[in-house]
Design a protein around this motif. Structure first.
Motif, PDB file in Angstrom:
ATOM      1  N   ARG A 191       0.830  -1.205   0.000  1.00 16.05           N
ATOM      2  CA  ARG A 191       0.000   0.000   0.000  1.00 16.05           C
ATOM      3  C   ARG A 191       0.871   1.265   0.000  1.00 16.05           C
ATOM      4  O   ARG A 191       0.560   2.252  -0.685  1.00 16.05           O
ATOM      5  CB  ARG A 191      -0.925  -0.002   1.216  1.00 16.05           C
ATOM      6  CG  ARG A 191      -2.144  -0.868   1.053  1.00 16.05           C
ATOM      7  CD  ARG A 191      -3.144  -0.264   0.059  1.00 16.05           C
ATOM      8  NE  ARG A 191      -4.382  -1.013   0.054  1.00 16.05           N
ATOM      9  CZ  ARG A 191      -4.727  -1.908  -0.866  1.00 16.05           C
ATOM     10  NH1 ARG A 191      -3.893  -2.174  -1.876  1.00 16.05           N
ATOM     11  NH2 ARG A 191      -5.882  -2.522  -0.789  1.00 16.05           N
ATOM     12  N   GLN A 194       2.040   1.852  -3.472  1.00 13.10           N
ATOM     13  CA  GLN A 194       0.952   2.359  -4.311  1.00 13.10           C
ATOM     14  C   GLN A 194       0.702   3.843  -4.053  1.00 13.10           C
ATOM     15  O   GLN A 194       0.509   4.623  -4.989  1.00 13.10           O
ATOM     16  CB  GLN A 194      -0.321   1.541  -4.066  1.00 13.10           C
ATOM     17  CG  GLN A 194      -0.234   0.117  -4.620  1.00 13.10           C
ATOM     18  CD  GLN A 194      -1.396  -0.748  -4.197  1.00 13.10           C
ATOM     19  OE1 GLN A 194      -1.976  -0.546  -3.121  1.00 13.10           O
ATOM     20  NE2 GLN A 194      -1.744  -1.726  -5.027  1.00 13.10           N
ATOM     21  N   HIS A 195       0.718   4.242  -2.788  1.00 15.00           N
ATOM     22  CA  HIS A 195       0.516   5.660  -2.457  1.00 15.00           C
ATOM     23  C   HIS A 195       1.658   6.526  -2.975  1.00 15.00           C
ATOM     24  O   HIS A 195       1.458   7.707  -3.274  1.00 15.00           O
ATOM     25  CB  HIS A 195       0.360   5.829  -0.942  1.00 15.00           C
ATOM     26  CG  HIS A 195      -1.008   5.510  -0.431  1.00 15.00           C
ATOM     27  ND1 HIS A 195      -2.009   6.449  -0.306  1.00 15.00           N
ATOM     28  CD2 HIS A 195      -1.564   4.337  -0.032  1.00 15.00           C
ATOM     29  CE1 HIS A 195      -3.107   5.882   0.154  1.00 15.00           C
ATOM     30  NE2 HIS A 195      -2.859   4.592   0.338  1.00 15.00           N
ATOM     31  N   ASP A 227      -5.725  -7.493  -6.283  1.00 12.12           N
ATOM     32  CA  ASP A 227      -6.959  -7.702  -5.520  1.00 12.12           C
ATOM     33  C   ASP A 227      -7.560  -9.087  -5.789  1.00 12.12           C
ATOM     34  O   ASP A 227      -8.772  -9.246  -5.963  1.00 12.12           O
ATOM     35  CB  ASP A 227      -8.000  -6.625  -5.831  1.00 12.12           C
ATOM     36  CG  ASP A 227      -7.592  -5.260  -5.316  1.00 12.12           C
ATOM     37  OD1 ASP A 227      -6.954  -5.191  -4.255  1.00 12.12           O
ATOM     38  OD2 ASP A 227      -7.894  -4.252  -5.986  1.00 12.12           O
ATOM     39  N   ARG A 284      -6.960  -5.636   2.424  1.00 10.07           N
ATOM     40  CA  ARG A 284      -8.222  -4.951   2.103  1.00 10.07           C
ATOM     41  C   ARG A 284      -8.603  -3.899   3.125  1.00 10.07           C
ATOM     42  O   ARG A 284      -9.320  -2.959   2.796  1.00 10.07           O
ATOM     43  CB  ARG A 284      -9.351  -5.974   1.964  1.00 10.07           C
ATOM     44  CG  ARG A 284      -9.284  -6.831   0.712  1.00 10.07           C
ATOM     45  CD  ARG A 284     -10.492  -7.730   0.597  1.00 10.07           C
ATOM     46  NE  ARG A 284     -11.741  -6.963   0.608  1.00 10.07           N
ATOM     47  CZ  ARG A 284     -12.941  -7.511   0.687  1.00 10.07           C
ATOM     48  NH1 ARG A 284     -13.076  -8.831   0.760  1.00 10.07           N
ATOM     49  NH2 ARG A 284     -14.028  -6.757   0.691  1.00 10.07           N
ATOM     50  N   LYS A 288      -6.544   2.326  -0.265  1.00  7.69           N
ATOM     51  CA  LYS A 288      -5.667   2.491  -1.425  1.00  7.69           C
ATOM     52  C   LYS A 288      -5.271   3.950  -1.576  1.00  7.69           C
ATOM     53  O   LYS A 288      -6.014   4.848  -1.231  1.00  7.69           O
ATOM     54  CB  LYS A 288      -6.393   2.024  -2.691  1.00  7.69           C
ATOM     55  CG  LYS A 288      -6.613   0.511  -2.738  1.00  7.69           C
ATOM     56  CD  LYS A 288      -7.209   0.121  -4.075  1.00  7.69           C
ATOM     57  CE  LYS A 288      -7.381  -1.385  -4.171  1.00  7.69           C
ATOM     58  NZ  LYS A 288      -7.944  -1.805  -5.480  1.00  7.69           N
TER      59      LYS A 288
END
Length: 288
Positions: A191, A194-195, A227, A284, A288
Motif C-alpha cells: 500500500r 501504491q501511495h 486484488d 483490504r 488504497k
C-alpha cells in the motif's frame, strides 16, 4: 503396504490420502460429508466407512485431518470415535491444527491403549498437500514418530520431530505467528508503494531478492496488488489458529503483541465479508 484409515478428506486431507493411495496402501476413508468420501473413493480406490470407529477397525495406521478441537475429540474419543476400535500397536497421526492441550490428551489416552500417537500439524497449504511437499512438525515419543515417519513421507517435503506430545502443535503456533507479522508487513509495504505512485512490479523486483523477502511476499505480492484473494488459506482458519496461539501464550507466559493486533485486523476483514478469502486479504482493510 499397510492398511490405513484416513479421517477427514477436505482440501488438505484429500490430497494427502491420495499420495498414500498412490504408494499402494490400502485406504479406508471416513468424512463427515459422505458424498465427498464417495467421490474420493470413486476416483482413487479404497473403501469408505460410515463412522470413524468403523474406519479404524483392523487398521495399522489411523490419520486424522479435521477442523478443530471439538471435531478431533469427536472422531477420536467420541461414542463413534476411532480410539474405540484401534488395536494395541496401531499408529495414530493427527494433521489437524488444534490446541496443544488436546494433543497431549490424545497422547495420554493413546498410551493407555498402547497406541502410538503423533501430533503432526502441517504447513504449506493446499498446494503443498497437492504436490506432496508439506512441512510437518511432530510431537510425540520417539518410538511413535519413528513409526509414523514412513507414512508421512508420502506427502512431505520436510518432517521435523520437535519434542514430546503437544510440541508439534505449539510449533505450528510459532509458524502462524510468523505468518501474521509477515503478511501485515507485506500489506503495508504494498500500500505504501501504491501511495507513492511506484511501479509495483519494479518494487517487487528490487526488494524480493534481499532481506525483506518472505514466502508471503514471493507468493502473494502480485495477487494482493491485483486484488485477488479467492484461493489459499482462509482468514477464518487463520483466526482459529491465532486464537490457539494467543490462548497458549496465556498459559506459558509469552507476550504476542503483533500477533494479537493482526488477529484483530483479521476480525475487521471478517466484518468486511472476507472470512473465506485468503489470508493475504488482510490488505483490504488498508485504504488504497
Amino acid at each position: 503396504m499397510s492398511r490405513i484409515a484416513f479421517i477427514g478428506i477436505g482440501v488438505m486431507g484429500g490430497p494427502m490420502a491420495r499420495h498414500l493411495a498412490a504408494k499402494g496402501h490400502d485406504l479406508t476413508i471416513y468424512n463427515r460429508s459422505p458424498a465427498k468420501a464417495e467421490r474420493w473413493v470413486a476416483e482413487h480406490g479404497g473403501r469408505m466407512a460410515a463412522s470413524p470407529v468403523e474406519a479404524a477397525e483392523g487398521q495399522e495406521v489411523v490419520i486424522t485431518c479435521v477442523g478443530n478441537d471439538d471435531d478431533l475429540a469427536e472422531v477420536t474419543l467420541g461414542r463413534e470415535g476411532a480410539f474405540r476400535s484401534m488395536a494395541p500397536g496401531a499408529i495414530y497421526i493427527d494433521h489437524t491444527t488444534v490446541s496443544a492441550k488436546i494433543a497431549r490428551q490424545l497422547a495420554v489416552e493413546g498410551k493407555s491403549k498402547e497406541i502410538l500417537c503423533v501430533d503432526a500439524p502441517v504447513s504449506g497449504g493446499q498446494a503443498g498437500a497437492e504436490n506432496g511437499t508439506l512441512s510437518i512438525m511432530c510431537g510425540g515419543r520417539d518410538k511413535a514418530v519413528q513409526a509414523a515417519w514412513p507414512y508421512m513421507e508420502a506427502y512431505a517435503g520436510r518432517i521435523t520431530h520437535i519434542g514430546p506430545p503437544g510440541a508439534g502443535q505449539t510449533t505450528k503456533m510459532c509458524n502462524q505467528i510468523c505468518i501474521a507479522g509477515a503478511l501485515q508487513g507485506v500489506a503495508e509495504s504494498l500500500r505504501f508503494a501504491q501511495h507513492a505512485d511506484l511501479a509495483i512490479d519494479k518494487v517487487f523486483e528490487a526488494i524480493s531478492g534481499g532481506a525483506a523477502a518472505s514466502w508471503q511476499m514471493l507468493h502473494r505480492w502480485k495477487t494482493m496488488a491485483d486484488d485477488e484473494f479467492d484461493f489459499g488459506f482462509a482468514i477464518d482458519w487463520m483466526r482459529k489458529d491465532l486464537g490457539l496461539a494467543i490462548d497458549e501464550a496465556r498459559t506459558n507466559g509469552a507476550t504476542l503483541p503483533v500477533a494479537s493486533l493482526v488477529d484483530q485486523f483479521y476480525a475487521d476483514c471478517q466484518a468486511m465479508g472476507a472470512g473465506r478469502q485468503d489470508t493475504s486479504a488482510l490488505i483490504r482493510r488498508l485504504p488504497k
